[in-house]
Design a protein around this motif. Structure first.
Motif, short mmCIF file in Angstrom:
data_model
loop_
_atom_site.label_atom_id
_atom_site.label_comp_id
_atom_site.label_asym_id
_atom_site.label_seq_id
_atom_site.Cartn_x
_atom_site.Cartn_y
_atom_site.Cartn_z
N ARG A 61 -26.21 47.82 22.41
CA ARG A 61 -24.92 47.77 22.85
C ARG A 61 -24.37 48.93 22.21
NH1 ARG A 61 -22.27 42.31 24.48
NH2 ARG A 61 -22.57 43.27 26.38
N LEU A 63 -20.14 49.00 20.76
CA LEU A 63 -18.68 48.99 20.72
C LEU A 63 -18.03 49.72 20.47
CD1 LEU A 63 -19.29 45.15 19.14
CD2 LEU A 63 -19.42 46.11 21.87
N SER A 93 -24.36 50.59 28.02
CA SER A 93 -23.36 49.26 27.80
C SER A 93 -23.00 49.46 27.59
CB SER A 93 -24.53 48.50 27.40
OG SER A 93 -23.24 47.14 26.65
N ILE A 95 -18.73 49.15 25.15
CA ILE A 95 -17.35 48.51 25.01
C ILE A 95 -16.58 48.91 24.55
CG2 ILE A 95 -16.56 45.94 25.56
CD1 ILE A 95 -18.37 44.55 26.01
N LEU A 97 -13.20 47.77 22.09
CA LEU A 97 -12.10 46.88 21.73
C LEU A 97 -10.98 46.86 22.28
CD1 LEU A 97 -14.31 45.79 19.11
CD2 LEU A 97 -14.70 44.93 21.18
N GLU A 100 -9.44 45.35 25.98
CA GLU A 100 -9.25 44.39 26.14
C GLU A 100 -7.52 43.32 25.91
OE1 GLU A 100 -11.27 41.89 28.64
OE2 GLU A 100 -12.79 44.11 27.48
N GLN A 120 -13.54 40.47 18.05
CA GLN A 120 -14.03 40.86 18.65
C GLN A 120 -15.68 41.20 18.53
OE1 GLN A 120 -11.78 42.61 22.22
NE2 GLN A 120 -10.27 43.64 20.64
N HIS A 124 -18.73 40.33 20.72
CA HIS A 124 -19.45 41.16 21.72
C HIS A 124 -20.77 41.63 21.11
CE1 HIS A 124 -16.67 40.67 24.31
NE2 HIS A 124 -15.88 40.88 24.05
#
Length: 221
Positions: A61, A63, A93, A95, A97, A100, A120, A124
């Motif tokens: 993933r 981030l 994937s 994300i 941060l 959120e 985070q 994650h």
């Protein structure tokens, strides 16, 4: 009496003026892009690294995080990976941060400010994942804390910053640093850098033989 614009070759400093004219802005951006051009190979390597992580057997993933305008650019990066940059390919994937809001407000309410991203990351991230941090100054305490937490967790940290040296570049595994005293110029170069990274990622993912099954490719649009 109006002040004549500076020549295209001259980049004014915040120490001598409080704002840029249009011509000043273009001169600043042109100079900074020249320096970014010397880091294209680094960004291409980052793209291949991220492809290795996201296409690997562990399906890793990415981030991403930043503050202010850098938060928007972090979200831009994750959108390019979950959606697409240019060519059709599977989603990956990623994300952001900073997106959120409930987590952000809860952490800010209950923990020190430096924990905003670090907590985070710890939640994650997994060993082998990649964290991309953006900071025009390279001195954002929450970004530096996130970089340190990520490395403690076995996560590779890639940073985009303003002029080096700076704490974030020092805390990261690798950094692309934009040599400009102007925040707007640094942010504009960061956007170009993100697109270069995405181009390198796509080239690695779609190179022959394909890194992903043809059945997972999106429908051409």
């Amino acid at each position: 009496m109006s002040t004549p614009p500076h020549s295209a070759a001259e980049v004014v400093s915040p120490d001598t003026c409080t704002h840029l004219t249009g011509a000043d802005h273009v001169a600043s951006l042109t100079a900074a892009l020249g320096g970014l051009g010397e880091q294209v190979d680094t960004l291409d390597r980052w793209g291949r690294l991220i492809a290795d992580v996201l296409c690997g057997s562990e399906r890793g993933r990415l981030l991403a995080a930043g503050n202010g305008g850098s938060a928007a650019q972090a979200q831009h990066l994750t959108a390019e990976l979950v959606g697409r940059y240019r060519a059709d390919r599977p989603p990956f994937s990623a994300i952001c941060l900073t997106a959120e809001t409930s987590s952000l407000t809860a952490i800010a309410n209950d923990y020190p400010a430096d924990e905003l991203f670090a907590r985070q990351v710890e939640a994650h991230g997994r060993p082998g994942d990649v964290l991309v941090l953006l900071s025009t100054s390279g001195r954002s305490p929450n970004a530096v804390a996130a970089a340190r937490r990520a490395r403690e967790c076995g996560i590779t940290v890639l940073a985009m910053t303003g002029p080096a040296p700076n704490p974030l570049a020092a805390a990261a595994d690798d950094a692309v640093c934009i040599d400009s005293p102007w925040t707007a110029t640094v942010q504009e170069c960061h956007l170009v850098a993100l697109h270069l990274l995405c181009a390198g990622f796509d080239a690695a993912v779609l190179a022959g033989p394909a890194r992903v099954p043809a059945t997972r490719l999106g429908v051409a649009r």
